[in-house]
Design a protein around this motif. Structure first.
Motif, PDB file in Angstrom:
ATOM      1  N   LEU A 182       0.934  -1.604  -0.032  1.00  0.00           N
ATOM      2  CA  LEU A 182       0.254   0.010   0.202  1.00  0.00           C
ATOM      3  C   LEU A 182       0.891   1.271   0.120  1.00  0.00           C
ATOM      4  CD1 LEU A 182      -2.669  -0.898   2.329  1.00  0.00           C
ATOM      5  CD2 LEU A 182      -2.975  -1.173  -0.189  1.00  0.00           C
ATOM      6  N   THR A 183       1.806   0.979   0.768  1.00  0.00           N
ATOM      7  CA  THR A 183       2.856   2.514   0.646  1.00  0.00           C
ATOM      8  C   THR A 183       3.666   2.381  -0.526  1.00  0.00           C
ATOM      9  OG1 THR A 183       4.510   1.254   2.140  1.00  0.00           O
ATOM     10  CG2 THR A 183       2.812   2.638   3.354  1.00  0.00           C
ATOM     11  N   ALA A 184       3.848   1.056  -2.131  1.00  0.00           N
ATOM     12  CA  ALA A 184       4.657   1.228  -2.623  1.00  0.00           C
ATOM     13  C   ALA A 184       4.550   2.997  -3.864  1.00  0.00           C
ATOM     14  CB  ALA A 184       4.342  -0.179  -3.587  1.00  0.00           C
ATOM     15  N   PRO A 185       5.413   2.835  -4.838  1.00  0.00           N
ATOM     16  CA  PRO A 185       4.800   4.113  -5.267  1.00  0.00           C
ATOM     17  C   PRO A 185       3.581   3.309  -6.584  1.00  0.00           C
ATOM     18  CG  PRO A 185       7.423   3.711  -5.758  1.00  0.00           C
ATOM     19  CD  PRO A 185       6.575   1.993  -4.654  1.00  0.00           C
ATOM     20  N   THR A 186       3.600   2.947  -6.279  1.00  0.00           N
ATOM     21  CA  THR A 186       2.602   2.303  -8.082  1.00  0.00           C
ATOM     22  C   THR A 186       1.567   3.015  -7.746  1.00  0.00           C
ATOM     23  OG1 THR A 186       1.774   0.114  -6.995  1.00  0.00           O
ATOM     24  CG2 THR A 186       3.861   0.107  -8.318  1.00  0.00           C
ATOM     25  N   VAL A 187       0.509   2.993  -8.757  1.00  0.00           N
ATOM     26  CA  VAL A 187      -0.468   3.366  -7.762  1.00  0.00           C
ATOM     27  C   VAL A 187      -2.279   2.206  -8.274  1.00  0.00           C
ATOM     28  CG1 VAL A 187      -3.150   4.476  -9.693  1.00  0.00           C
ATOM     29  CG2 VAL A 187      -0.628   5.009 -10.025  1.00  0.00           C
ATOM     30  N   LEU A 188      -2.847   2.084  -6.798  1.00  0.00           N
ATOM     31  CA  LEU A 188      -3.406   1.207  -6.485  1.00  0.00           C
ATOM     32  C   LEU A 188      -4.351   1.645  -6.911  1.00  0.00           C
ATOM     33  CD1 LEU A 188      -2.014   1.340  -3.123  1.00  0.00           C
ATOM     34  CD2 LEU A 188      -1.694  -0.514  -4.649  1.00  0.00           C
ATOM     35  N   THR A 189      -5.226   0.271  -7.236  1.00  0.00           N
ATOM     36  CA  THR A 189      -6.784   0.136  -7.201  1.00  0.00           C
ATOM     37  C   THR A 189      -7.235   0.347  -6.238  1.00  0.00           C
ATOM     38  OG1 THR A 189      -7.377  -1.630  -7.649  1.00  0.00           O
ATOM     39  CG2 THR A 189      -6.312  -0.429  -9.514  1.00  0.00           C
ATOM     40  N   THR A 190      -8.730   0.285  -6.438  1.00  0.00           N
ATOM     41  CA  THR A 190      -9.960   0.753  -5.145  1.00  0.00           C
ATOM     42  C   THR A 190     -10.042  -1.125  -4.608  1.00  0.00           C
ATOM     43  OG1 THR A 190     -11.076   2.224  -5.974  1.00  0.00           O
ATOM     44  CG2 THR A 190     -11.858   0.589  -3.903  1.00  0.00           C
ATOM     45  N   ASN A 191      -9.955  -2.405  -5.730  1.00  0.00           N
ATOM     46  CA  ASN A 191      -9.924  -3.480  -6.057  1.00  0.00           C
ATOM     47  C   ASN A 191      -9.092  -3.987  -4.536  1.00  0.00           C
ATOM     48  OD1 ASN A 191     -12.228  -3.972  -7.025  1.00  0.00           O
ATOM     49  ND2 ASN A 191     -10.587  -4.146  -9.217  1.00  0.00           N
ATOM     50  N   THR A 192      -7.564  -3.570  -4.887  1.00  0.00           N
ATOM     51  CA  THR A 192      -6.240  -3.513  -4.075  1.00  0.00           C
ATOM     52  C   THR A 192      -6.159  -3.754  -2.889  1.00  0.00           C
ATOM     53  OG1 THR A 192      -4.831  -3.629  -6.920  1.00  0.00           O
ATOM     54  CG2 THR A 192      -3.768  -3.853  -4.483  1.00  0.00           C
ATOM     55  N   PHE A 193      -6.776  -2.052  -2.856  1.00  0.00           N
ATOM     56  CA  PHE A 193      -7.294  -1.927  -1.732  1.00  0.00           C
ATOM     57  C   PHE A 193      -7.979  -2.694  -0.647  1.00  0.00           C
ATOM     58  CE2 PHE A 193      -8.156   0.574   1.632  1.00  0.00           C
ATOM     59  CZ  PHE A 193      -7.048   0.975   2.415  1.00  0.00           C
ATOM     60  N   PHE A 194      -9.284  -2.911  -1.290  1.00  0.00           N
ATOM     61  CA  PHE A 194     -10.127  -3.965  -1.103  1.00  0.00           C
ATOM     62  C   PHE A 194      -9.496  -5.379  -0.705  1.00  0.00           C
ATOM     63  CE2 PHE A 194     -13.035  -6.728  -1.142  1.00  0.00           C
ATOM     64  CZ  PHE A 194     -14.669  -6.862  -0.022  1.00  0.00           C
ATOM     65  N   HIS A 195      -8.863  -5.618  -1.649  1.00  0.00           N
ATOM     66  CA  HIS A 195      -8.107  -7.298  -1.254  1.00  0.00           C
ATOM     67  C   HIS A 195      -7.383  -7.479  -0.378  1.00  0.00           C
ATOM     68  CE1 HIS A 195      -7.135 -11.200  -2.394  1.00  0.00           C
ATOM     69  NE2 HIS A 195      -5.819 -11.235  -1.931  1.00  0.00           N
ATOM     70  N   GLU A 196      -6.226  -6.204   0.213  1.00  0.00           N
ATOM     71  CA  GLU A 196      -5.662  -5.949   1.101  1.00  0.00           C
ATOM     72  C   GLU A 196      -6.376  -5.965   2.553  1.00  0.00           C
ATOM     73  OE1 GLU A 196      -2.239  -7.178   1.156  1.00  0.00           O
ATOM     74  OE2 GLU A 196      -2.819  -8.123  -1.024  1.00  0.00           O
ATOM     75  N   ALA A 197      -7.591  -5.041   2.261  1.00  0.00           N
ATOM     76  CA  ALA A 197      -7.465  -4.509   3.507  1.00  0.00           C
ATOM     77  C   ALA A 197      -8.740  -5.642   4.500  1.00  0.00           C
ATOM     78  CB  ALA A 197      -9.292  -3.125   3.501  1.00  0.00           C
ATOM     79  N   TRP A 198      -9.326  -6.801   3.483  1.00  0.00           N
ATOM     80  CA  TRP A 198     -10.555  -7.674   4.021  1.00  0.00           C
ATOM     81  C   TRP A 198      -8.905  -8.977   4.744  1.00  0.00           C
ATOM     82  CZ3 TRP A 198     -10.293 -12.776   2.726  1.00  0.00           C
ATOM     83  CH2 TRP A 198     -10.397 -13.422   1.133  1.00  0.00           C
TER      84      TRP A 198
END
Length: 148
Positions: free
Chosen positions: A51-67
């Protein structure tokens, strides 16, 4: 941070012979706790790096990691090890506040992605909420988004 010392535990046991100021080496129980703690902290560390990497995150990635974090914290709190359970209880309480605020918004964004639709939301909620998953799925998405 804990991984490096655990790889050198033999060095710690011999350190008192070369350093007179070194008084007490970690016990076997201490090393066991470090290994257990590393097991539970590894997913948090990997997610934080992603999540802190310099890449662009999508909401899907964020949801997947958060759950995944929500699931791992739930497992840790339910652990038979009282050390892990007590340590992660406050972490889960803090994360629950965040999760309750954003999980439904993130779920809507995941449903909008044609690759995932409802399957990822249903799967992740079933892992987190077990029997109550259908209730959370119904709350998370208005009827217009649910397939008939």
């Amino acid at each position: 941070m804990l991984l490096a010392p655990s790889e050198l535990k033999e060095v710690f046991s011999c350190l008192d012979t070369s350093d007179t100021d070194y008084k007490e080496a970690p016990s076997l129980e201490d090393w066991k706790q470090v290994e257990t703690l590393c097991t539970y902290l590894k997913p948090l560390f990997e997610t934080a790096n992603l999540l802190t990497a310099p890449t662009v995150l999508t909401t899907n990635t964020f949801f997947h990691e958060a759950w995944k974090i929500q699931l791992e914290l739930g497992r840790a709190v339910g652990s038979e090890d009282p050390f892990i359970s007590s340590l992660t209880k406050s972490m889960q309480e803090k994360f629950d506040k965040y999760w309750k605020i954003c999980c439904f918004i993130l779920a809507i964004a995941v449903v909008m992605d044609p690759r995932f639709k409802m399957k990822l939301v249903e799967f992740s909620f079933s892992k987190i909420y077990n029997e109550e998953a259908t209730t959370y799925v119904k709350i998370s998405l208005p009827c217009t988004f649910r397939p008939t």
